[in-house]
Design an enzyme around this catalytic site. Structure first.
Site, mmCIF file in Angstrom:
data_model
loop_
_atom_site.group_PDB
_atom_site.id
_atom_site.type_symbol
_atom_site.label_atom_id
_atom_site.label_comp_id
_atom_site.label_asym_id
_atom_site.label_seq_id
_atom_site.Cartn_x
_atom_site.Cartn_y
_atom_site.Cartn_z
ATOM 1 N N HIS A 136 0.847 -1.192 0.000
ATOM 2 C CA HIS A 136 0.000 0.000 0.000
ATOM 3 C C HIS A 136 0.883 1.243 0.000
ATOM 4 O O HIS A 136 2.046 1.189 0.403
ATOM 5 C CB HIS A 136 -0.955 0.018 1.199
ATOM 6 C CG HIS A 136 -0.250 -0.121 2.508
ATOM 7 N ND1 HIS A 136 0.151 -1.345 3.013
ATOM 8 C CD2 HIS A 136 0.158 0.800 3.420
ATOM 9 C CE1 HIS A 136 0.759 -1.171 4.162
ATOM 10 N NE2 HIS A 136 0.794 0.126 4.431
ATOM 11 N N HIS A 169 0.915 5.332 1.190
ATOM 12 C CA HIS A 169 0.292 6.399 1.990
ATOM 13 C C HIS A 169 0.388 7.718 1.227
ATOM 14 O O HIS A 169 1.467 8.065 0.718
ATOM 15 C CB HIS A 169 1.064 6.600 3.301
ATOM 16 C CG HIS A 169 1.097 5.413 4.206
ATOM 17 N ND1 HIS A 169 0.312 5.309 5.329
ATOM 18 C CD2 HIS A 169 1.838 4.276 4.170
ATOM 19 C CE1 HIS A 169 0.576 4.159 5.950
ATOM 20 N NE2 HIS A 169 1.500 3.525 5.261
HETATM 21 P P1 AMP Z 1 2.063 0.524 7.259
HETATM 22 O O1 AMP Z 1 2.604 0.857 8.623
HETATM 23 O O2 AMP Z 1 2.760 1.215 6.128
HETATM 24 O O3 AMP Z 1 1.930 -0.970 7.060
HETATM 25 O O4 AMP Z 1 0.601 1.153 7.251
HETATM 26 C C1 AMP Z 1 -0.556 0.485 7.639
HETATM 27 C C2 AMP Z 1 -1.614 1.547 7.818
HETATM 28 O O5 AMP Z 1 -2.877 0.919 7.719
HETATM 29 C C3 AMP Z 1 -1.561 2.288 9.147
HETATM 30 O O6 AMP Z 1 -1.383 3.673 8.905
HETATM 31 C C4 AMP Z 1 -2.931 1.969 9.769
HETATM 32 O O7 AMP Z 1 -3.458 3.092 10.441
HETATM 33 C C5 AMP Z 1 -3.754 1.600 8.575
HETATM 34 N N1 AMP Z 1 -4.849 0.680 8.811
HETATM 35 C C6 AMP Z 1 -4.792 -0.524 9.447
HETATM 36 N N2 AMP Z 1 -5.997 -1.121 9.416
HETATM 37 C C7 AMP Z 1 -6.832 -0.294 8.738
HETATM 38 C C8 AMP Z 1 -8.205 -0.344 8.373
HETATM 39 N N3 AMP Z 1 -8.987 -1.394 8.713
HETATM 40 N N4 AMP Z 1 -8.722 0.688 7.668
HETATM 41 C C9 AMP Z 1 -7.955 1.746 7.344
HETATM 42 N N5 AMP Z 1 -6.650 1.859 7.658
HETATM 43 C C10 AMP Z 1 -6.100 0.857 8.347
#
Ligand code: AMP
Ligand code: ZN
Length: 138
Positions: free
Chosen positions: A101, A103
């Site tokens: 993903h 950001h």
């Molecule tokens: P990373 O640390 O790059 O793996 O980012 C994962 C991101 O996913 C974090 O910023 C979380 O806040 C976000 N996240 C986790 N679960 C969900 C969810 N169910 N819906 C939206 N965002 C999420």
């Protein structure tokens, strides 16, 4: 391909509700539940790739144009002065969800930088040795 144990596969497929900003046949873009700033978005491919090393090139080719589209919308809609495009690979890099993903984080002139580091220094010869080690693996 999808992973039945992956929360982002379920969100991308619409099986778990999300605040969706954009969707097409390959991607869903959602709001992050724990935003760095309001409007913080995540670009999710609809196929499961653990991280950028697995990402299919047909998805890769579309990610930066889509990030630009979302960041431009954040500027217009929220008055953001800029935006960070951040992508973490591996626990050491802060990855917590192992479905690739990206950001997109709206940013404001009034804030301190969020993506920042203290510039280090190489010892004599270390920079070229490091470059040589990496070049051999490319
Ligand atoms: P990373 O640390 O790059 O793996 O980012 C994962 C991101 O996913 C974090 O910023 C979380 O806040 C976000 N996240 C986790 N679960 C969900 C969810 N169910 N819906 C939206 N965002 C999420
Ligand atoms: Zn997945």
């Amino acid at each position: 391909m999808r992973d039945d144990n992956c929360i982002f596969c379920k969100i991308a497929a619409g099986e778990i509700p999300s605040s969706t900003l954009y969707e097409d046949d390959m991607f869903r873009v959602i709001l992050d539940l724990g935003p760095a700033n309001p409007g913080h978005a995540l670009i999710l491919p609809k196929e499961h790739f653990k991280d950028v090393t697995e990402l299919d090139e047909k998805y890769a080719a579309k990610i930066l144009p889509l990030a630009a589209k979302i960041g431009t919308a954040q500027r217009k809609a929220l008055g953001a002065d800029g935006f960070n495009v951040v992508q973490n690979n591996g626990t050491a890099a802060g990855q917590t969800v192992f479905h690739f993903h990206v950001h997109i984080i709206p940013r404001y002139d009034s804030e301190a930088p969020m993506v920042a580091w203290n510039p280090g220094k190489y010892a004599e010869g270390e920079m070229e040795q490091t470059a040589e080690k990496i070049r051999k693996e490319i």
